[in-house]
Design an enzyme around this catalytic site. Structure first.
Site, PDB file in Angstrom:
ATOM      1  N   LYS A 120       0.818  -1.224   0.000  1.00  0.00           N
ATOM      2  CA  LYS A 120       0.000   0.000   0.000  1.00  0.00           C
ATOM      3  C   LYS A 120       0.849   1.269   0.000  1.00  0.00           C
ATOM      4  CE  LYS A 120      -0.640   0.229   5.023  1.00  0.00           C
ATOM      5  NZ  LYS A 120      -1.564   0.259   6.132  1.00  0.00           N
ATOM      6  N   GLY A 148      12.525   4.341  26.817  1.00  0.00           N
ATOM      7  CA  GLY A 148      13.960   4.008  26.726  1.00  0.00           C
ATOM      8  C   GLY A 148      14.174   2.640  26.114  1.00  0.00           C
ATOM      9  N   ARG A 161       5.443  -0.506  19.192  1.00  0.00           N
ATOM     10  CA  ARG A 161       4.708  -0.464  17.925  1.00  0.00           C
ATOM     11  C   ARG A 161       3.522  -1.419  17.986  1.00  0.00           C
ATOM     12  NH1 ARG A 161       7.333   1.957  13.714  1.00  0.00           N
ATOM     13  NH2 ARG A 161       6.510   0.523  12.143  1.00  0.00           N
ATOM     14  N   ALA A 191      13.738  -6.847  11.676  1.00  0.00           N
ATOM     15  CA  ALA A 191      13.749  -7.094  10.234  1.00  0.00           C
ATOM     16  C   ALA A 191      14.272  -8.494   9.913  1.00  0.00           C
ATOM     17  CB  ALA A 191      14.607  -6.039   9.553  1.00  0.00           C
ATOM     18  N   HIS A 193      44.592 -11.786  15.302  1.00  0.00           N
ATOM     19  CA  HIS A 193      45.111 -10.679  16.090  1.00  0.00           C
ATOM     20  C   HIS A 193      45.614  -9.590  15.143  1.00  0.00           C
ATOM     21  CE1 HIS A 193      47.219  -8.513  19.237  1.00  0.00           C
ATOM     22  NE2 HIS A 193      48.244  -8.430  18.411  1.00  0.00           N
TER      23      HIS A 193
HETATM   24  P1  FAD Z   1       7.108  -3.805   7.646  1.00  0.00           P
HETATM   25  O1  FAD Z   1       8.510  -3.500   7.345  1.00  0.00           O
HETATM   26  O2  FAD Z   1       6.369  -2.887   8.536  1.00  0.00           O
HETATM   27  O3  FAD Z   1       6.369  -3.917   6.251  1.00  0.00           O
HETATM   28  C1  FAD Z   1       4.987  -4.105   6.157  1.00  0.00           C
HETATM   29  C2  FAD Z   1       4.508  -3.528   4.853  1.00  0.00           C
HETATM   30  O4  FAD Z   1       3.160  -3.930   4.632  1.00  0.00           O
HETATM   31  C3  FAD Z   1       4.493  -2.010   4.830  1.00  0.00           C
HETATM   32  O5  FAD Z   1       5.235  -1.542   3.732  1.00  0.00           O
HETATM   33  C4  FAD Z   1       3.022  -1.639   4.732  1.00  0.00           C
HETATM   34  O6  FAD Z   1       2.827  -0.480   3.941  1.00  0.00           O
HETATM   35  C5  FAD Z   1       2.451  -2.870   4.051  1.00  0.00           C
HETATM   36  N1  FAD Z   1       1.016  -3.123   4.341  1.00  0.00           N
HETATM   37  C6  FAD Z   1       0.417  -3.160   5.549  1.00  0.00           C
HETATM   38  N2  FAD Z   1      -0.891  -3.466   5.419  1.00  0.00           N
HETATM   39  C7  FAD Z   1      -1.112  -3.622   4.104  1.00  0.00           C
HETATM   40  C8  FAD Z   1      -2.274  -3.931   3.341  1.00  0.00           C
HETATM   41  N3  FAD Z   1      -3.448  -4.154   3.926  1.00  0.00           N
HETATM   42  N4  FAD Z   1      -2.159  -3.988   2.004  1.00  0.00           N
HETATM   43  C9  FAD Z   1      -0.965  -3.753   1.403  1.00  0.00           C
HETATM   44  N5  FAD Z   1       0.161  -3.462   2.072  1.00  0.00           N
HETATM   45  C10 FAD Z   1       0.081  -3.392   3.396  1.00  0.00           C
HETATM   46  N6  FAD Z   1      14.797  -3.946  12.973  1.00  0.00           N
HETATM   47  C11 FAD Z   1      16.025  -4.495  12.919  1.00  0.00           C
HETATM   48  O7  FAD Z   1      16.148  -5.713  12.780  1.00  0.00           O
HETATM   49  N7  FAD Z   1      17.152  -3.720  13.000  1.00  0.00           N
HETATM   50  C12 FAD Z   1      17.072  -2.393  13.143  1.00  0.00           C
HETATM   51  O8  FAD Z   1      18.111  -1.721  13.207  1.00  0.00           O
HETATM   52  C13 FAD Z   1      15.799  -1.792  13.210  1.00  0.00           C
HETATM   53  N8  FAD Z   1      15.678  -0.449  13.350  1.00  0.00           N
HETATM   54  C14 FAD Z   1      14.433   0.107  13.381  1.00  0.00           C
HETATM   55  C15 FAD Z   1      14.329   1.487  13.564  1.00  0.00           C
HETATM   56  C16 FAD Z   1      13.092   2.071  13.618  1.00  0.00           C
HETATM   57  C17 FAD Z   1      12.983   3.568  13.790  1.00  0.00           C
HETATM   58  C18 FAD Z   1      11.913   1.284  13.470  1.00  0.00           C
HETATM   59  C19 FAD Z   1      10.556   1.929  13.495  1.00  0.00           C
HETATM   60  C20 FAD Z   1      12.003  -0.077  13.307  1.00  0.00           C
HETATM   61  C21 FAD Z   1      13.268  -0.683  13.274  1.00  0.00           C
HETATM   62  N9  FAD Z   1      13.419  -2.059  13.138  1.00  0.00           N
HETATM   63  C22 FAD Z   1      14.658  -2.618  13.114  1.00  0.00           C
HETATM   64  C23 FAD Z   1      12.262  -2.942  13.033  1.00  0.00           C
HETATM   65  C24 FAD Z   1      12.024  -3.323  11.562  1.00  0.00           C
HETATM   66  O9  FAD Z   1      11.893  -2.173  10.778  1.00  0.00           O
HETATM   67  C25 FAD Z   1      10.791  -4.190  11.456  1.00  0.00           C
HETATM   68  O10 FAD Z   1      10.890  -5.264  12.352  1.00  0.00           O
HETATM   69  C26 FAD Z   1      10.625  -4.735  10.058  1.00  0.00           C
HETATM   70  O11 FAD Z   1      10.496  -3.706   9.122  1.00  0.00           O
HETATM   71  C27 FAD Z   1       9.403  -5.651   9.996  1.00  0.00           C
HETATM   72  O12 FAD Z   1       9.248  -6.140   8.713  1.00  0.00           O
HETATM   73  P2  FAD Z   1       7.799  -6.575   8.171  1.00  0.00           P
HETATM   74  O13 FAD Z   1       8.009  -6.972   6.765  1.00  0.00           O
HETATM   75  O14 FAD Z   1       7.198  -7.520   9.106  1.00  0.00           O
HETATM   76  O15 FAD Z   1       6.922  -5.260   8.262  1.00  0.00           O
HETATM   77  P1  NAI Z   2      10.434  -0.948  22.679  1.00  0.00           P
HETATM   78  O1  NAI Z   2       9.429  -1.931  23.042  1.00  0.00           O
HETATM   79  O2  NAI Z   2      11.804  -1.378  22.331  1.00  0.00           O
HETATM   80  O3  NAI Z   2      10.607   0.121  23.830  1.00  0.00           O
HETATM   81  C1  NAI Z   2       9.551   0.874  24.323  1.00  0.00           C
HETATM   82  C2  NAI Z   2       9.944   1.354  25.700  1.00  0.00           C
HETATM   83  O4  NAI Z   2       9.020   2.327  26.104  1.00  0.00           O
HETATM   84  C3  NAI Z   2       9.932   0.251  26.739  1.00  0.00           C
HETATM   85  O5  NAI Z   2      11.166   0.231  27.413  1.00  0.00           O
HETATM   86  C4  NAI Z   2       8.765   0.624  27.637  1.00  0.00           C
HETATM   87  O6  NAI Z   2       8.982   0.261  28.971  1.00  0.00           O
HETATM   88  C5  NAI Z   2       8.743   2.121  27.471  1.00  0.00           C
HETATM   89  N1  NAI Z   2       7.438   2.731  27.724  1.00  0.00           N
HETATM   90  C6  NAI Z   2       6.216   2.289  27.382  1.00  0.00           C
HETATM   91  N2  NAI Z   2       5.274   3.169  27.757  1.00  0.00           N
HETATM   92  C7  NAI Z   2       5.890   4.198  28.368  1.00  0.00           C
HETATM   93  C8  NAI Z   2       5.475   5.421  28.953  1.00  0.00           C
HETATM   94  N3  NAI Z   2       4.191   5.768  28.974  1.00  0.00           N
HETATM   95  N4  NAI Z   2       6.411   6.224  29.476  1.00  0.00           N
HETATM   96  C9  NAI Z   2       7.727   5.890  29.440  1.00  0.00           C
HETATM   97  N5  NAI Z   2       8.187   4.750  28.889  1.00  0.00           N
HETATM   98  C10 NAI Z   2       7.281   3.927  28.346  1.00  0.00           C
HETATM   99  O7  NAI Z   2       9.760  -0.104  21.482  1.00  0.00           O
HETATM  100  P2  NAI Z   2      10.371   0.964  20.506  1.00  0.00           P
HETATM  101  O8  NAI Z   2      11.620   1.546  21.027  1.00  0.00           O
HETATM  102  O9  NAI Z   2       9.244   1.861  20.171  1.00  0.00           O
HETATM  103  O10 NAI Z   2      10.738   0.094  19.246  1.00  0.00           O
HETATM  104  C11 NAI Z   2       9.737  -0.707  18.603  1.00  0.00           C
HETATM  105  C12 NAI Z   2      10.361  -1.920  18.010  1.00  0.00           C
HETATM  106  O11 NAI Z   2      11.139  -1.584  16.880  1.00  0.00           O
HETATM  107  C13 NAI Z   2      11.325  -2.607  18.961  1.00  0.00           C
HETATM  108  O12 NAI Z   2      10.642  -3.515  19.782  1.00  0.00           O
HETATM  109  C14 NAI Z   2      12.251  -3.313  18.055  1.00  0.00           C
HETATM  110  O13 NAI Z   2      11.739  -4.592  17.802  1.00  0.00           O
HETATM  111  C15 NAI Z   2      12.215  -2.491  16.770  1.00  0.00           C
HETATM  112  N6  NAI Z   2      13.472  -1.744  16.650  1.00  0.00           N
HETATM  113  C16 NAI Z   2      14.626  -2.449  16.521  1.00  0.00           C
HETATM  114  C17 NAI Z   2      15.830  -1.803  16.403  1.00  0.00           C
HETATM  115  C18 NAI Z   2      17.066  -2.627  16.311  1.00  0.00           C
HETATM  116  O14 NAI Z   2      16.985  -3.829  16.147  1.00  0.00           O
HETATM  117  N7  NAI Z   2      18.244  -2.026  16.401  1.00  0.00           N
HETATM  118  C19 NAI Z   2      15.921  -0.342  16.392  1.00  0.00           C
HETATM  119  C20 NAI Z   2      14.647   0.296  16.587  1.00  0.00           C
HETATM  120  C21 NAI Z   2      13.481  -0.390  16.674  1.00  0.00           C
END
Ligand code: FAD
Ligand code: NAI
Length: 566
Positions: free
Chosen positions: A134, A281, A371, A418, A542
């Site tokens: 989408k 955090g 999320r 991811a 090393h």
């Molecule tokens: P998504 O990547 O969310 O993809 C789902 C797709 O489905 C979207 O493009 C959406 O538009 C589409 N979609 C939804 N509903 C419909 C529908 N009804 N019809 C058609 N299309 C639809 N993970 C890591 O492993 N390492 C990281 O460093 C990392 N950093 C992150 C940083 C941030 C700021 C965030 C927000 C997330 C991060 N993540 C990280 C998490 C990672 O992005 C997600 O776990 C991953 O993208 C999930 O993949 P997915 O394919 O399940 O879903």
């Molecule tokens: P998160 O679940 O990692 O952290 C959310 C934090 O917010 C928790 O520690 C929770 O205790 C706290 N929290 C919840 N409600 C609160 C409140 N009202 N006040 C203060 N603290 C509160 O979720 P986040 O950081 O939003 O990331 C979402 C997901 O995205 C992660 O679970 C992770 O799977 C993915 N992600 C992965 C990354 C990576 O692999 N490097 C980088 C960024 C995101």
């Protein structure tokens, strides 16, 4: 009284082993430590030593028999003693269903790292694949997640390094940050990767439809295309990879306040904010706090729990917190945001901490409290797909409650990463095309791109305690590792959690330079059911940071070379 010799668990993932060779025979006298039998798993061969003294009175599991972990292999007792029982054999694997000959019609909903990988794998296996997206191919990960955050973090790290160059004898003049260029770089990397995914779709002959998919029936999707047209499409199998979106907490004032942004907003600020208050955090909060603090923003993190990054190793998390605080990031744990109000200077955030309510003012507020799945549009209930408030339920084969419908990645609402989404995507596609494979998250690493990086795989020490597993710990401070000393002044630590009885690697946790790369070796060790000896027996180059991985393994056995063993 005879005692049982049991199949040991040689690693976290081991469920059974095969008796490959009996070293001792029935009637042989055995002493403690004598090797009784050789066991093989699909990954390794290991020897089982006797823990008893006596006579090997009965071999229950003959050579070639598969025995589950803790299943009886033999009895040791007094000569002439009689015992009974046979080893419970493992049920034979169900033969995989025959593959269809390339014409299975598969739909994938969502083009993130779960969906596009599933689509490619299904196409590799000969299916006719349609992917419906989408928004943009690449999903959260490429567009507003993993990749854009890492671009910002990379620029922020380069800035920090440039400022510290004089220490290395290099004089550079840092004139400041061109934020538009940082943003342009972020967009360029993202666009390049998204168009790479688009190229992969074409190369694999996957039809991509831009539109929103919704279930019309168990095998038919109602697709509303970008141009407004609608079409019902029928498939043999459907893989849901709809991902997730930021959760909005019910904190009064947040929704209405334009200065309160989610991670997507925080990746694209118009200018670098002077001050940023981060609610949450967790991983997003900590990564973006790290980036913006490096760019010069005054950052405050408010976390409701008693520690940051609750899923990571507590000891190393505490070290990371100290490092962040030393760099000027203000961190409050056990703190609850009560409300948010707009004020001239930006936003006032009222935080309950230590029994009092304190007010903090920041130009911007990042709300990063987790999320939620993006499954509302899918019409799951109408076709009977079981879910828990939008989190789709699946088994290890990624099958939902409805036959021929699979779900993967963030839309399951469990581990939102991811690489997990991609791994599950491959599994779903393979099962949809007649294979019989299970998802196993044991080797899934968690990586946080802080400074220094933080990564972990397997059990944390807290988890091992909670499970009542007897373990030993090996720690190696990176101050004693040459390469780390060169790279970041030796900040950080590597920590091994080892099973006490069989010395298997249960978990590894790394805070230090390149932690997110180093964790690969450790994930492999857990997947291969390696013991601490396997790590020790591997020669590490090393000078590298990987040497410290081996040293931490040595430390678990009180054999570390470059630190005193306690
Ligand atoms: P998504 O990547 O969310 O993809 C789902 C797709 O489905 C979207 O493009 C959406 O538009 C589409 N979609 C939804 N509903 C419909 C529908 N009804 N019809 C058609 N299309 C639809 N993970 C890591 O492993 N390492 C990281 O460093 C990392 N950093 C992150 C940083 C941030 C700021 C965030 C927000 C997330 C991060 N993540 C990280 C998490 C990672 O992005 C997600 O776990 C991953 O993208 C999930 O993949 P997915 O394919 O399940 O879903
Ligand atoms: P998160 O679940 O990692 O952290 C959310 C934090 O917010 C928790 O520690 C929770 O205790 C706290 N929290 C919840 N409600 C609160 C409140 N009202 N006040 C203060 N603290 C509160 O979720 P986040 O950081 O939003 O990331 C979402 C997901 O995205 C992660 O679970 C992770 O799977 C993915 N992600 C992965 C990354 C990576 O692999 N490097 C980088 C960024 C995101």
């Amino acid at each position: 009284m005879a005692v049982e010799v049991k199949m040991p668990q040689l690693g976290l993932t081991m469920e059974e082993g095969t008796v490959s060779k009996w070293i001792k025979k029935e009637g042989d006298t055995v002493k403690v430590g004598d090797i009784l039998v050789e066991i093989t798993t699909d990954k390794l061969t290991s020897e089982v030593a006797s823990e008893e003294e006596g006579t090997l009175i009965k071999i229950v599991a003959e050579e070639g028999t598969d025995v589950p972990v803790k299943g009886i292999l033999a009895y040791i007792g007094q000569a002439g003693e009689v015992v009974g029982g046979t080893a419970p054999a493992v049920a034979p694997q169900v033969a995989p269903a025959p593959k269809k000959d390339g014409k299975t019609k598969i739909a994938v909903i969502g083009g993130g790292p779960g969906g596009y990988v599933a689509a490619i794998r299904a196409a590799q296996l000969g299916a006719e694949v349609t992917l419906i997206e989408k928004n943009k191919l690449g999903g959260t990960c490429l567009n507003v997640g993993c990749i854009p955050t890492k671009v910002l973090l990379h620029s922020a790290e380069a800035l920090a390094e440039a400022k510290e160059m004089a220490e290395l004898g290099i004089h550079v003049e840092v004139k400041g940050v061109d934020w538009n260029k940082v943003q342009a770089k972020k967009n360029a990397v993202t666009n390049q990767l998204v168009s790479g995914v688009s190229g992969l779709m074409k190369a694999n002959k996957i039809k991509v439809i831009e539109g929103v998919a919704s279930f019309a029936s168990k095998d038919t999707l109602a697709v509303t295309k970008k141009d407004g047209s609608k079409e019902n499409l029928t498939f043999d199998k459907i893989i849901i990879a709809a991902g997730s979106v930021p959760a909005v907490p019910p904190i009064p004032g947040v929704k209405e306040n334009a200065n309160c942004v989610d991670s997507t907003g925080a990746l694209s600020f118009d200018t670098i904010p002077k001050s940023l208050l981060v609610i949450g955090g967790g991983v997003i909060g900590i990564e973006l706090a790290t980036a913006y603090s490096r760019f010069g923003t005054e950052v405050t993190v408010v976390e409701a729990m008693d520690k940051l990054l609750p899923m990571m190793d507590g000891e190393l998390t505490a070290q990371l917190r100290k490092m962040m605080e030393t760099r000027g990031i203000k961190i409050m744990t056990d703190a609850k945001v009560q409300s948010v109000e707009g004020v001239v200077a930006g936003t006032k955030v009222n935080v309950e901490v230590g029994g009092k309510v304190e007010a903090f003012t920041a130009e911007k507020v990042l709300v990063a409290v987790g999320r939620r799945t993006d499954t509302e549009a899918l019409n799951l209930d109408a076709v009977g797909i079981t879910h828990d408030r939008g989190r789709i339920s699946v088994n290890d084969k990624m099958e939902t409650s409805v036959a021929n419908v699979y779900a993967i990645g963030d839309c399951l609402g469990k581990v939102m990463l991811a690489h997990v989404a991609s791994a599950q995507g491959e599994i779903a596609a393979e099962n949809a095309l007649g294979e019989d494979v299970n998802y196993d998250g044991t080797t899934n690493p968690s990586c946080v791109y802080t400074d220094p990086e933080f990564a972990g795989v397997g059990l944390t020490e807290d988890k091992a305690k909670e499970l009542g597993i007897e373990y030993q710990v090996g720690k190696f401070p990176l101050m004693a590792n040459g390469k780390s000393l060169i790279m970041n002044g030796g900040v950080g630590m590597i920590k091994f959690i080892i099973g006490k009885e069989y010395k298997e690697v249960l978990g590894v946790h790394i805070l230090g330079p390149r932690a997110t790369d180093l964790i690969g070796e450790c994930a492999l060790a857990i997947g291969l059911e390696a013991t601490v000896e396997d790590i020790i027996a591997t020669i590490h180059a090393h000078p590298t940071v990987t040497e410290a991985v081996r040293e931490a393994a040595l430390a678990a056995e009180k054999r570390a070379i470059h630190i005193p063993n306690k």
